[in-house]
Design a protein around this motif. Structure first.
Motif, PDB file in Angstrom:
ATOM      1  N   ALA A 212     -71.146  59.814  20.835  1.00 28.65           N
ATOM      2  CA  ALA A 212     -71.313  59.798  22.291  1.00 28.65           C
ATOM      3  C   ALA A 212     -71.214  58.368  22.830  1.00 28.65           C
ATOM      4  O   ALA A 212     -70.590  58.122  23.869  1.00 28.65           O
ATOM      5  N   LYS A 213     -71.815  57.420  22.118  1.00 24.89           N
ATOM      6  CA  LYS A 213     -71.770  56.022  22.536  1.00 24.89           C
ATOM      7  C   LYS A 213     -70.342  55.508  22.532  1.00 24.89           C
ATOM      8  O   LYS A 213     -69.903  54.816  23.466  1.00 24.89           O
ATOM      9  N   ALA A 214     -69.564  55.843  21.493  1.00 22.26           N
ATOM     10  CA  ALA A 214     -68.177  55.404  21.401  1.00 22.26           C
ATOM     11  C   ALA A 214     -67.326  55.989  22.520  1.00 22.26           C
ATOM     12  O   ALA A 214     -66.347  55.370  22.967  1.00 22.26           O
ATOM     13  N   ALA A 215     -67.716  57.172  22.986  1.00 17.37           N
ATOM     14  CA  ALA A 215     -66.986  57.831  24.073  1.00 17.37           C
ATOM     15  C   ALA A 215     -67.539  57.456  25.443  1.00 17.37           C
ATOM     16  O   ALA A 215     -67.154  58.057  26.449  1.00 17.37           O
ATOM     17  N   ASN A 216     -68.460  56.468  25.481  1.00 13.25           N
ATOM     18  CA  ASN A 216     -69.115  56.066  26.729  1.00 13.25           C
ATOM     19  C   ASN A 216     -69.801  57.248  27.412  1.00 13.25           C
ATOM     20  O   ASN A 216     -69.790  57.367  28.640  1.00 13.25           O
ATOM     21  N   ASP A 217     -70.401  58.107  26.589  1.00 17.58           N
ATOM     22  CA  ASP A 217     -71.075  59.295  27.108  1.00 17.58           C
ATOM     23  C   ASP A 217     -72.537  59.275  26.662  1.00 17.58           C
ATOM     24  O   ASP A 217     -73.002  58.310  26.056  1.00 17.58           O
ATOM     25  N   SER A 218     -73.279  60.346  26.953  1.00 19.51           N
ATOM     26  CA  SER A 218     -74.710  60.380  26.636  1.00 19.51           C
ATOM     27  C   SER A 218     -75.125  61.778  26.208  1.00 19.51           C
ATOM     28  O   SER A 218     -74.402  62.758  26.436  1.00 19.51           O
ATOM     29  N   LEU A 219     -76.313  61.864  25.599  1.00 15.93           N
ATOM     30  CA  LEU A 219     -76.834  63.125  25.080  1.00 15.93           C
ATOM     31  C   LEU A 219     -78.315  63.273  25.398  1.00 15.93           C
ATOM     32  O   LEU A 219     -79.056  62.291  25.417  1.00 15.93           O
ATOM     33  N   GLY A 220     -78.744  64.508  25.609  1.00 16.31           N
ATOM     34  CA  GLY A 220     -80.154  64.820  25.782  1.00 16.31           C
ATOM     35  C   GLY A 220     -80.715  65.453  24.527  1.00 16.31           C
ATOM     36  O   GLY A 220     -80.084  65.428  23.463  1.00 16.31           O
ATOM     37  N   GLY A 221     -81.900  66.035  24.630  1.00 16.51           N
ATOM     38  CA  GLY A 221     -82.508  66.667  23.471  1.00 16.51           C
ATOM     39  C   GLY A 221     -83.956  67.029  23.734  1.00 16.51           C
ATOM     40  O   GLY A 221     -84.410  67.061  24.884  1.00 16.51           O
ATOM     41  N   THR A 222     -84.691  67.281  22.658  1.00 16.62           N
ATOM     42  CA  THR A 222     -86.095  67.691  22.789  1.00 16.62           C
ATOM     43  C   THR A 222     -86.990  66.852  21.884  1.00 16.62           C
ATOM     44  O   THR A 222     -86.572  66.362  20.832  1.00 16.62           O
ATOM     45  N   ILE A 223     -88.248  66.712  22.318  1.00 17.03           N
ATOM     46  CA  ILE A 223     -89.282  66.035  21.544  1.00 17.03           C
ATOM     47  C   ILE A 223     -90.467  66.979  21.410  1.00 17.03           C
ATOM     48  O   ILE A 223     -90.872  67.625  22.393  1.00 17.03           O
ATOM     49  N   THR A 224     -91.011  67.072  20.212  1.00 11.51           N
ATOM     50  CA  THR A 224     -92.243  67.823  19.968  1.00 11.51           C
ATOM     51  C   THR A 224     -93.385  66.830  19.794  1.00 11.51           C
ATOM     52  O   THR A 224     -93.211  65.791  19.157  1.00 11.51           O
ATOM     53  N   CYS A 225     -94.529  67.149  20.357  1.00 10.97           N
ATOM     54  CA  CYS A 225     -95.715  66.293  20.222  1.00 10.97           C
ATOM     55  C   CYS A 225     -96.899  67.138  19.778  1.00 10.97           C
ATOM     56  O   CYS A 225     -97.086  68.260  20.264  1.00 10.97           O
ATOM     57  N   VAL A 226     -97.684  66.612  18.840  1.00  6.74           N
ATOM     58  CA  VAL A 226     -98.887  67.297  18.379  1.00  6.74           C
ATOM     59  C   VAL A 226    -100.090  66.378  18.556  1.00  6.74           C
ATOM     60  O   VAL A 226    -100.015  65.173  18.295  1.00  6.74           O
ATOM     61  N   ILE A 227    -101.190  66.953  19.040  1.00  6.91           N
ATOM     62  CA  ILE A 227    -102.463  66.242  19.207  1.00  6.91           C
ATOM     63  C   ILE A 227    -103.470  66.900  18.279  1.00  6.91           C
ATOM     64  O   ILE A 227    -103.795  68.082  18.447  1.00  6.91           O
TER      65      ILE A 227
END
Length: 399
Positions: A212-227
């Motif tokens: 994505a960086k080489a294509a001058n583009d971007s990506l999203g995603g998910t994060i999990t958090c535990v307490i």
């Protein structure tokens, strides 16, 4: 508003290219051993330029405590802290004099205030989160020392690359995923450049981000958090239920677009007979304490923590700034082509980990102070002895 919390109150200040960013934190208990090094750990995990898959902006984000401590101990008074912005390049944003950047806050901030910062995202920039991270690092230290609370976040997906844990047909969430939630450590998370603690998946994520960086583009995603080890009884029904406060905290982070707790949306596909969390005696805790055999509730029932691990997932959109020409409109409505310059993250997920963890700490800290205020006040009253046992919590009943 720029303030979060009721008793643990965090006010952040600063824009992306001003002289400094920081925070004022009110409600830090007196007597907590605290130095700048305690805060710097999380800021260094958040800072730009820490790897070649993040923005190349060079900021060490060194924190300076301004007030609220003496001889390395908190006084109970407001803590002021700041971080200098050193690698400022406002000239990278001259094109925004004409164009509101697609999916950015340029247009909405201008519509709301009638004026906006001329460079970067102003208050909508991720630079604003420095104050949150610093304030949350202080909350984390108190929660760890007072209750043994552990907060760990990790990247679960980037674009279409996700942890390969299969869901069993008869189980709400897969055993591998739940085991990761129970056992993952920050050391395991930080061992991977993507902050995904599953080596094979991390390698695929890294390849995807680089493409994505080489294509001058971007990506999203998910994060999990535990307490882990959060005190029992946190949450203020009806409008400040614990999951509502956590959702507020998480969705106030830049680029977030979704929040789910416990079984989340997958849990909606199961009947109650499979989704309910049965109670069993907890011999380790004593005092007739209970725990649950499963934890599809995500550690919260009726908006109140039940003593189990609290875990949730947050969705992040692809960064809006991409170094591609985009057909869009100028502020006056004239069609044109915007070519964005500057230094940007192709994916914000790896750097967002400490932001998620510290915002979770701020939310839990505020709830702890509220619950302790209620409990300590109730303890001043004469013991209640005439009510049936089921009306008084075993650990609080006085005969």
């Amino acid at each position: 508003m720029s303030t979060f919390g009721k008793l643990y109150r965090v006010t952040t200040y600063g824009e992306s290219h001003c002289k400094s960013v920081g925070a004022i934190i009110d409600g830090v208990p007196p007597g907590l051993k605290l130095t700048e090094e305690d805060i710097q750990v999380q800021l260094s995990r958040r800072r730009p330029g820490q790897s070649d898959i993040t923005t190349p902006r060079s900021e060490f984000d060194t924190v300076h405590l301004q007030s609220g401590t003496e001889h390395g101990v908190t006084l109970g008074t407001p803590i002021g802290l700041l971080v200098q912005n050193k690698d400022q390049r406002p000239h990278d944003y001259t094109e925004t004099d004409l164009y509101p950047r697609p999916s950015h806050a340029d247009y909405t901030y201008l519509a709301k205030y009638g004026i906006k910062a001329s460079s970067g995202g102003g208050r909508s920039s991720a630079r604003e989160t420095i104050g949150r991270v610093a304030a949350g690092a202080i909350a984390e230290k108190f929660l760890k020392e007072a209750y043994g609370v552990e907060i760990v976040a990790f990247v679960g997906s980037v674009g279409k690359v996700a942890l390969p844990f299969e869901h069993e047909e008869d189980q709400v969430l897969g055993k591998e995923y739940m085991n990761l939630v129970k056992t993952v450590t920050r050391e395991q998370v930080d061992a991977e450049i993507t902050r995904c603690p599953h080596k094979a998946t991390s390698v695929k994520m890294e390849e995807t981000i680089r493409a994505a960086k080489a294509a001058n583009d971007s990506l999203g995603g998910t994060i999990t958090c535990v307490i882990r080890n959060a005190p029992l009884g946190l949450g203020e029904p009806c409008f400040d239920k614990l999951e509502a406060v956590l959702a507020h905290a998480m969705l106030s982070i830049p680029s977030t677009k979704g929040f789910e707790i416990g079984s989340g949306f997958r849990g909606t596909t199961f009947p109650g007979s499979q989704h309910n969390d049965p109670f069993v005696a907890d011999a380790e805790k004593g005092e007739n304490r209970l725990r649950t055999t499963t934890n599809w509730s995500g550690g919260i029932q009726g908006g109140i923590s039940n003593g189990e691990d609290i875990y949730f997932r947050i969705g992040f959109k692809p960064p809006a700034t991409i170094s591609q020409e985009q057909e869009t409109a100028q502020y006056d409505g004239t069609a044109g082509t915007l070519a964005t310059r500057g230094r940007h993250d192709p994916c914000v997920l790896p750097r967002a980990i400490p932001i998620v963890e510290t915002m979770a700490a701020i939310a839990i800290m505020d709830q702890v102070l509220q619950q302790n205020a209620r409990s300590s006040t109730a303890a001043l009253l004469a013991p209640v002895t005439h009510l049936p046992p089921t009306m008084v919590f075993p650990g609080q009943r006085k005969e």
